[in-house]
Write a protein that holds these residues in place. Structure first.
Motif, PDB file in Angstrom:
ATOM      1  N   GLN A   1      30.946  11.006  28.764  1.00 42.20           N
ATOM      2  CA  GLN A   1      29.962  12.077  28.928  1.00 42.20           C
ATOM      3  C   GLN A   1      29.215  12.344  27.616  1.00 42.20           C
ATOM      4  N   PHE A   2      29.939  12.295  26.503  1.00 38.89           N
ATOM      5  CA  PHE A   2      29.279  12.473  25.203  1.00 38.89           C
ATOM      6  C   PHE A   2      28.298  11.347  24.927  1.00 38.89           C
ATOM      7  N   LEU A   3      28.705  10.101  25.160  1.00 41.74           N
ATOM      8  CA  LEU A   3      27.825   8.962  24.903  1.00 41.74           C
ATOM      9  C   LEU A   3      26.542   9.039  25.726  1.00 41.74           C
ATOM     10  N   LEU A   4      26.650   9.619  26.926  1.00 39.85           N
ATOM     11  CA  LEU A   4      25.490   9.691  27.815  1.00 39.85           C
ATOM     12  C   LEU A   4      24.771  11.038  27.737  1.00 39.85           C
ATOM     13  N   SER A   5      25.246  11.915  26.861  1.00 37.43           N
ATOM     14  CA  SER A   5      24.581  13.206  26.658  1.00 37.43           C
ATOM     15  C   SER A   5      23.377  13.028  25.752  1.00 37.43           C
ATOM     16  N   GLU A   6      22.548  14.030  25.690  1.00 39.39           N
ATOM     17  CA  GLU A   6      21.364  13.964  24.836  1.00 39.39           C
ATOM     18  C   GLU A   6      21.766  13.798  23.373  1.00 39.39           C
ATOM     19  N   GLU A   7      22.823  14.501  22.975  1.00 41.60           N
ATOM     20  CA  GLU A   7      23.302  14.409  21.587  1.00 41.60           C
ATOM     21  C   GLU A   7      23.786  13.007  21.273  1.00 41.60           C
ATOM     22  N   GLY A   8      24.600  12.441  22.159  1.00 38.52           N
ATOM     23  CA  GLY A   8      25.147  11.110  21.917  1.00 38.52           C
ATOM     24  C   GLY A   8      24.078  10.038  21.925  1.00 38.52           C
ATOM     25  N   LYS A   9      23.191  10.078  22.891  1.00 34.98           N
ATOM     26  CA  LYS A   9      22.148   9.054  22.996  1.00 34.98           C
ATOM     27  C   LYS A   9      21.153   9.147  21.835  1.00 34.98           C
ATOM     28  N   THR A  10      20.848  10.360  21.408  1.00 32.51           N
ATOM     29  CA  THR A  10      19.944  10.523  20.268  1.00 32.51           C
ATOM     30  C   THR A  10      20.557   9.939  18.993  1.00 32.51           C
ATOM     31  N   ALA A  11      21.845  10.209  18.794  1.00 31.03           N
ATOM     32  CA  ALA A  11      22.532   9.679  17.610  1.00 31.03           C
ATOM     33  C   ALA A  11      22.542   8.153  17.637  1.00 31.03           C
ATOM     34  N   ALA A  12      22.758   7.565  18.816  1.00 25.52           N
ATOM     35  CA  ALA A  12      22.759   6.107  18.937  1.00 25.52           C
ATOM     36  C   ALA A  12      21.379   5.533  18.668  1.00 25.52           C
ATOM     37  N   ALA A  13      20.352   6.182  19.202  1.00 21.04           N
ATOM     38  CA  ALA A  13      18.980   5.689  19.044  1.00 21.04           C
ATOM     39  C   ALA A  13      18.487   5.807  17.610  1.00 21.04           C
ATOM     40  N   GLU A  14      18.997   6.794  16.876  1.00 24.76           N
ATOM     41  CA  GLU A  14      18.537   7.009  15.501  1.00 24.76           C
ATOM     42  C   GLU A  14      19.358   6.232  14.478  1.00 24.76           C
ATOM     43  N   PHE A  15      20.462   5.652  14.920  1.00 25.86           N
ATOM     44  CA  PHE A  15      21.328   4.937  13.982  1.00 25.86           C
ATOM     45  C   PHE A  15      20.594   3.744  13.371  1.00 25.86           C
ATOM     46  N   GLY A  16      20.578   3.691  12.048  1.00 24.36           N
ATOM     47  CA  GLY A  16      19.939   2.596  11.333  1.00 24.36           C
ATOM     48  C   GLY A  16      18.539   2.888  10.846  1.00 24.36           C
ATOM     49  N   GLN A  17      17.910   3.943  11.356  1.00 26.09           N
ATOM     50  CA  GLN A  17      16.528   4.229  10.983  1.00 26.09           C
ATOM     51  C   GLN A  17      16.388   4.549   9.498  1.00 26.09           C
ATOM     52  N   GLU A  18      17.313   5.330   8.972  1.00 22.61           N
ATOM     53  CA  GLU A  18      17.227   5.727   7.567  1.00 22.61           C
ATOM     54  C   GLU A  18      17.420   4.540   6.631  1.00 22.61           C
ATOM     55  N   GLU A  19      18.375   3.659   6.969  1.00 17.79           N
ATOM     56  CA  GLU A  19      18.685   2.533   6.081  1.00 17.79           C
ATOM     57  C   GLU A  19      17.777   1.339   6.291  1.00 17.79           C
ATOM     58  N   PHE A  20      17.412   1.058   7.562  1.00 18.00           N
ATOM     59  CA  PHE A  20      16.660  -0.148   7.859  1.00 18.00           C
ATOM     60  C   PHE A  20      15.216   0.105   8.275  1.00 18.00           C
ATOM     61  N   GLY A  21      14.854   1.382   8.468  1.00 12.07           N
ATOM     62  CA  GLY A  21      13.493   1.681   8.888  1.00 12.07           C
ATOM     63  C   GLY A  21      13.262   1.440  10.369  1.00 12.07           C
ATOM     64  N   ASP A  22      14.313   1.143  11.109  1.00  7.42           N
ATOM     65  CA  ASP A  22      14.209   0.897  12.543  1.00  7.42           C
ATOM     66  C   ASP A  22      15.577   1.135  13.172  1.00  7.42           C
ATOM     67  N   SER A  23      15.591   1.436  14.448  1.00  4.88           N
ATOM     68  CA  SER A  23      16.858   1.630  15.143  1.00  4.88           C
ATOM     69  C   SER A  23      17.566   0.297  15.309  1.00  4.88           C
ATOM     70  N   LEU A  24      18.888   0.319  15.279  1.00  5.65           N
ATOM     71  CA  LEU A  24      19.661  -0.889  15.538  1.00  5.65           C
ATOM     72  C   LEU A  24      20.010  -1.014  17.012  1.00  5.65           C
ATOM     73  N   PHE A  25      19.918   0.106  17.741  1.00  7.19           N
ATOM     74  CA  PHE A  25      20.153   0.124  19.181  1.00  7.19           C
ATOM     75  C   PHE A  25      19.044   0.946  19.832  1.00  7.19           C
ATOM     76  N   TYR A  26      18.701   0.565  21.062  1.00 13.59           N
ATOM     77  CA  TYR A  26      17.643   1.251  21.794  1.00 13.59           C
ATOM     78  C   TYR A  26      18.197   1.722  23.139  1.00 13.59           C
TER      79      TYR A  26
END
Length: 367
Positions: free
Chosen positions: A126-151
């Motif tokens: 439920q957490f992974l599919l919540s707005e909080e979980g999905k947003t965290a997954a989508a934003e992962f990597g943006q700060e370090e690589f300039g792009d998401s690592l997962f979509y």
């Protein structure tokens, strides 16, 4: 007079030392000078020389650390040569384990009294599919690589209800997942958020998708997070999965990234210029260029097998590539270990992009 003369001498030595250090450190001279002035303001004149010397040393150490980091990042010769091909999409799915599943041991013998933490598995899914979980997954990597690592998939299932907090009986959750998810660092980003907010502890078992699924079949997992559709469907059809309340399917696919075909910068097989990933794999095989295969039944391994020319006959069985062992290496290892092997042998390799970018950022080292 003697005390003042000694102080003047010490300050002169510090200033001369700073000048020579500045010549060697380039842009670090300003840092050293600023640190020296700050030291003079906060310390007495009798301590200025020592503070200046400490600042010079700190600046030099910072410069050395930066240089070492740049050298490490630039030391990786393996690069992405083919990506964004339609056949290289990599979809991730989470599945809850059914406590009434026909569990067996490694020899196929029935196993009873398997305890599955359904409440904990529900909470994590439920957490992974919540707005909080999905947003965290989508934003992962943006700060370090300039792009998401997962979509996120456009039609990814969502959860908007309450998530139960952990109890003494439900607080430990066993997650069996693929090395691609773990090695990329995604779980290191998501799980602390979930654990801190809801009080659970997630025990992660990381292996190729085939082994990750097998762990659940042996009764050693409460849920799985994997990326091999055919293997997932077999898991469901064999009676090991259950459907969470509020969802329509056992398989909950919610994010994706891309497989990428990597190899040495020199690219002797001409992979970069191939029209498609299928053409690229044919070029590697035709030229018998070194290739590292996961060889572990993982999602990445399954995808790789689908990309070789059919007439080669390469499958999961060792005898299918016995005539190709002069260039085809079946490692039976995780993604990180295989990337290290490819780098060391200047071989081609299929990997997920997230793990590869993490590999490069770590200077070719995977723990």
């Amino acid at each position: 007079m003697k005390k003042k003369s000694l102080l003047a001498l010490l300050l002169t030595v510090a200033m001369v030392s700073g000048l020579f250090t500045g010549c060697g450190n380039g842009g670090k001279t300003e840092t050293t000078a600023a640190a020296t002035e700050a030291a003079k303001e906060t310390a007495g004149e009798t301590e200025a020389a020592t503070a200046a010397d400490d600042a010079t040393t700190a600046a030099a150490e910072t410069s050395a650390a930066e240089t070492e980091g740049q050298a490490a990042a630039g030391s990786v010769n393996t690069v992405i040569l083919k990506e964004a091909d339609d056949k290289m999409i990599n979809t991730y799915t989470v599945i809850a384990v059914d406590p009434e599943a026909p569990f067996t041991d490694e020899n196929g013998n029935a196993v009873s009294d398997v305890a599955v933490n359904t409440a904990g598995a529900d909470a994590l899914i439920q957490f992974l599919l919540s707005e909080e979980g999905k947003t965290a997954a989508a934003e992962f990597g943006q700060e370090e690589f300039g792009d998401s690592l997962f979509y996120l998939l456009e039609d990814a299932p969502s959860y908007e209800g309450e998530i139960a907090e952990a109890t003494e009986e439900t607080k430990t959750i066993r997650l069996s997942t693929t090395t691609s998810v773990n090695d990329s660092g995604l779980l290191g980003e998501l799980l602390p958020i979930f654990e801190e907010k809801y009080g659970y502890t997630v025990e992660v078992q990381s292996a190729g998708t085939g082994k990750a699924i097998a762990a659940a079949q042996y009764g050693n997992a409460d849920l799985i997070l994997v990326h091999a559709k055919s293997s997932e469907e077999e898991f469901v059809e064999a009676g090991f999965a259950r459907t969470l309340e509020g969802f329509d399917s056992e398989r909950l696919s919610f994010m994706y990234n891309y497989f990428v075909l990597c190899g040495p910068t020199e690219d002797p097989a001409g992979v970069k210029d191939a029209e498609s990933v299928l053409d690229a794999f044919k070029s590697i095989a035709d030229g018998k260029y070194p290739f590292i295969s996961r060889g572990d039944g993982s999602g990445t391994h399954t995808k790789e097998l689908s990309l070789w020319p059919e007439d080669l006959g390469i499958t999961k069985e060792a005898d299918s590539f016995v005539d190709y062992t002069d260039w085809y290496t079946s490692a039976n290892a995780g993604m990180g270990a295989c990337l290290v092997m490819a780098e060391e042998t200047q071989a081609y390799i299929l990997t997920d992009k997230a793990t590869f970018l993490t590999f490069v950022a770590n200077g070719g080292v995977m723990e």
